[in-house]
Design a protein around this motif. Sequence first.
Motif, mmCIF file in Angstrom:
data_model
loop_
_atom_site.group_PDB
_atom_site.id
_atom_site.type_symbol
_atom_site.label_atom_id
_atom_site.label_comp_id
_atom_site.label_asym_id
_atom_site.label_seq_id
_atom_site.Cartn_x
_atom_site.Cartn_y
_atom_site.Cartn_z
ATOM 1 N N ARG A 52 0.709 -1.170 -0.156
ATOM 2 C CA ARG A 52 -0.407 0.266 0.156
ATOM 3 C C ARG A 52 0.750 1.487 0.014
ATOM 4 N NH1 ARG A 52 0.638 -1.535 5.067
ATOM 5 N NH2 ARG A 52 0.755 -0.261 6.783
ATOM 6 N N PRO A 53 0.846 2.446 0.006
ATOM 7 C CA PRO A 53 1.049 3.752 -0.183
ATOM 8 C C PRO A 53 1.452 3.906 0.912
ATOM 9 C CG PRO A 53 -0.744 4.110 -1.694
ATOM 10 C CD PRO A 53 -1.079 2.416 -0.466
ATOM 11 N N TRP A 54 3.034 4.517 0.452
ATOM 12 C CA TRP A 54 3.455 4.919 2.138
ATOM 13 C C TRP A 54 2.449 6.642 2.449
ATOM 14 C CZ3 TRP A 54 5.549 4.431 5.946
ATOM 15 C CH2 TRP A 54 5.940 5.098 7.008
ATOM 16 N N GLU A 55 2.303 6.698 3.394
ATOM 17 C CA GLU A 55 1.205 8.038 2.928
ATOM 18 C C GLU A 55 1.934 9.346 4.482
ATOM 19 O OE1 GLU A 55 -3.121 7.580 4.747
ATOM 20 O OE2 GLU A 55 -3.267 5.593 3.659
ATOM 21 N N GLY A 56 3.407 8.593 4.531
ATOM 22 C CA GLY A 56 3.911 10.102 5.231
ATOM 23 C C GLY A 56 5.332 10.481 4.097
ATOM 24 N N THR A 57 5.848 11.360 4.299
ATOM 25 C CA THR A 57 6.578 12.179 3.794
ATOM 26 C C THR A 57 8.228 10.633 3.540
ATOM 27 O OG1 THR A 57 8.130 12.649 6.114
ATOM 28 C CG2 THR A 57 6.666 14.082 4.842
ATOM 29 N N VAL A 58 8.722 11.189 2.302
ATOM 30 C CA VAL A 58 10.026 11.016 2.236
ATOM 31 C C VAL A 58 11.457 11.697 2.003
ATOM 32 C CG1 VAL A 58 9.386 8.896 1.097
ATOM 33 C CG2 VAL A 58 9.438 10.600 -0.375
ATOM 34 N N SER A 59 12.188 11.296 2.262
ATOM 35 C CA SER A 59 13.923 11.799 2.390
ATOM 36 C C SER A 59 14.843 10.582 1.920
ATOM 37 C CB SER A 59 13.574 12.421 3.651
ATOM 38 O OG SER A 59 13.787 11.168 4.809
ATOM 39 N N ALA A 60 16.373 11.609 1.694
ATOM 40 C CA ALA A 60 17.252 10.223 1.457
ATOM 41 C C ALA A 60 18.037 10.657 2.571
ATOM 42 C CB ALA A 60 18.280 10.281 -0.054
ATOM 43 N N MET A 61 19.305 10.280 3.340
ATOM 44 C CA MET A 61 20.437 10.189 3.996
ATOM 45 C C MET A 61 21.559 10.795 2.984
ATOM 46 S SD MET A 61 21.878 10.416 6.497
ATOM 47 C CE MET A 61 20.593 10.310 7.815
ATOM 48 N N THR A 62 22.319 11.752 2.875
ATOM 49 C CA THR A 62 22.800 12.042 2.010
ATOM 50 C C THR A 62 24.449 12.704 3.143
ATOM 51 O OG1 THR A 62 22.507 14.622 1.919
ATOM 52 C CG2 THR A 62 20.545 13.038 0.441
ATOM 53 N N PRO A 63 25.030 12.757 1.797
ATOM 54 C CA PRO A 63 26.556 13.409 3.113
ATOM 55 C C PRO A 63 26.563 14.155 3.290
ATOM 56 C CG PRO A 63 26.691 12.050 0.667
ATOM 57 C CD PRO A 63 25.722 12.108 0.520
ATOM 58 N N THR A 64 25.955 14.705 3.020
ATOM 59 C CA THR A 64 25.077 16.386 3.280
ATOM 60 C C THR A 64 23.778 16.292 4.629
ATOM 61 O OG1 THR A 64 23.675 17.245 2.021
ATOM 62 C CG2 THR A 64 26.309 18.188 1.570
ATOM 63 N N GLY A 65 23.789 15.217 4.825
ATOM 64 C CA GLY A 65 22.297 15.093 6.115
ATOM 65 C C GLY A 65 21.174 14.810 5.243
ATOM 66 N N VAL A 66 20.074 14.581 5.998
ATOM 67 C CA VAL A 66 18.394 14.503 5.349
ATOM 68 C C VAL A 66 18.637 15.311 4.022
ATOM 69 C CG1 VAL A 66 16.329 13.270 6.036
ATOM 70 C CG2 VAL A 66 18.222 12.237 7.407
ATOM 71 N N LEU A 67 18.207 14.918 3.192
ATOM 72 C CA LEU A 67 16.783 15.658 2.078
ATOM 73 C C LEU A 67 15.438 15.311 2.130
ATOM 74 C CD1 LEU A 67 20.561 17.031 0.225
ATOM 75 C CD2 LEU A 67 19.309 17.790 2.102
ATOM 76 N N PRO A 68 14.479 16.124 1.991
ATOM 77 C CA PRO A 68 13.104 15.892 1.660
ATOM 78 C C PRO A 68 13.548 15.313 0.241
ATOM 79 C CG PRO A 68 13.622 17.911 2.673
ATOM 80 C CD PRO A 68 15.094 17.285 2.789
ATOM 81 N N THR A 69 12.970 14.399 -0.477
ATOM 82 C CA THR A 69 12.704 13.243 -1.871
ATOM 83 C C THR A 69 11.119 13.519 -2.227
ATOM 84 O OG1 THR A 69 12.874 11.453 -1.214
ATOM 85 C CG2 THR A 69 14.775 12.211 -1.445
ATOM 86 N N PRO A 70 10.630 14.658 -2.007
ATOM 87 C CA PRO A 70 9.014 14.955 -2.243
ATOM 88 C C PRO A 70 7.976 14.182 -3.868
ATOM 89 C CG PRO A 70 9.775 16.929 -2.717
ATOM 90 C CD PRO A 70 10.707 15.951 -2.017
ATOM 91 N N ASP A 71 9.475 14.355 -4.693
ATOM 92 C CA ASP A 71 8.657 13.919 -5.605
ATOM 93 C C ASP A 71 8.629 12.477 -5.599
ATOM 94 O OD1 ASP A 71 9.263 16.306 -6.508
ATOM 95 O OD2 ASP A 71 10.632 16.846 -8.025
ATOM 96 N N ASP A 72 9.009 11.584 -4.791
ATOM 97 C CA ASP A 72 9.395 10.740 -4.846
ATOM 98 C C ASP A 72 8.150 9.964 -4.285
ATOM 99 O OD1 ASP A 72 11.945 10.215 -6.492
ATOM 100 O OD2 ASP A 72 12.940 10.308 -4.889
ATOM 101 N N ALA A 73 7.889 10.684 -3.434
ATOM 102 C CA ALA A 73 6.679 10.093 -2.322
ATOM 103 C C ALA A 73 5.259 9.532 -3.116
ATOM 104 C CB ALA A 73 5.725 11.234 -1.144
ATOM 105 N N ASP A 74 5.021 9.612 -4.555
ATOM 106 C CA ASP A 74 3.917 8.345 -4.824
ATOM 107 C C ASP A 74 3.874 7.293 -5.529
ATOM 108 O OD1 ASP A 74 5.584 10.274 -7.283
ATOM 109 O OD2 ASP A 74 3.989 10.329 -8.539
ATOM 110 N N ARG A 75 5.138 7.208 -5.366
ATOM 111 C CA ARG A 75 5.718 5.937 -6.060
ATOM 112 C C ARG A 75 6.552 4.981 -4.941
ATOM 113 N NH1 ARG A 75 11.076 5.722 -8.153
ATOM 114 N NH2 ARG A 75 12.177 7.510 -7.241
ATOM 115 N N ILE A 76 6.405 5.312 -3.554
ATOM 116 C CA ILE A 76 6.817 4.247 -2.330
ATOM 117 C C ILE A 76 5.591 3.935 -1.524
ATOM 118 C CG2 ILE A 76 7.980 4.256 -0.331
ATOM 119 C CD1 ILE A 76 9.286 5.282 -2.970
ATOM 120 N N LEU A 77 5.778 2.405 -1.616
ATOM 121 C CA LEU A 77 4.646 1.025 -0.968
ATOM 122 C C LEU A 77 5.449 0.565 -0.258
ATOM 123 C CD1 LEU A 77 3.391 -0.203 -4.301
ATOM 124 C CD2 LEU A 77 2.461 1.338 -3.269
ATOM 125 N N VAL A 78 4.254 0.178 1.033
ATOM 126 C CA VAL A 78 5.108 -0.470 1.915
ATOM 127 C C VAL A 78 3.695 -1.439 2.507
ATOM 128 C CG1 VAL A 78 5.971 1.604 3.364
ATOM 129 C CG2 VAL A 78 4.158 0.995 3.453
#
Length: 99
Positions: A52-78
């Motif tokens: 089912r769809p992930w309904e929260g926010t998504v982000s990535a742990m990058t070399p400079t810290g956690v950055l939001p990745t909102p463009d990916d949110a609609d494809r994430i399923l759990v």
Amino acid sequence: MEAVAVDPGRQHQGIGDQLMTAIERVIVGAYDFGALSASQAGLRLYRSHGWRPWEGTVSAMTPTGVLPTPDDADRILVFGDPQPAVGELTCDWRSGDLW
């Protein structure tokens, strides 16, 4: 879960269904929940297995810290817990497509 595919010439023969069933057994037995970034081609299979769809926010742990990745949110399923699928989900940094 990542990079799961069935050769186009072998699709619609139940291979993907068997593969997902085996993967889901591992998730249920060893993890709180599984997550994936669904392709349009795989969406029907995943949904038929209860992903089912992930309904929260998504982000990535990058070399400079956690950055939001909102463009990916609609494809994430759990699959599995949490109930409901909300909060923040963070993937690891890597080159190429993060999710």
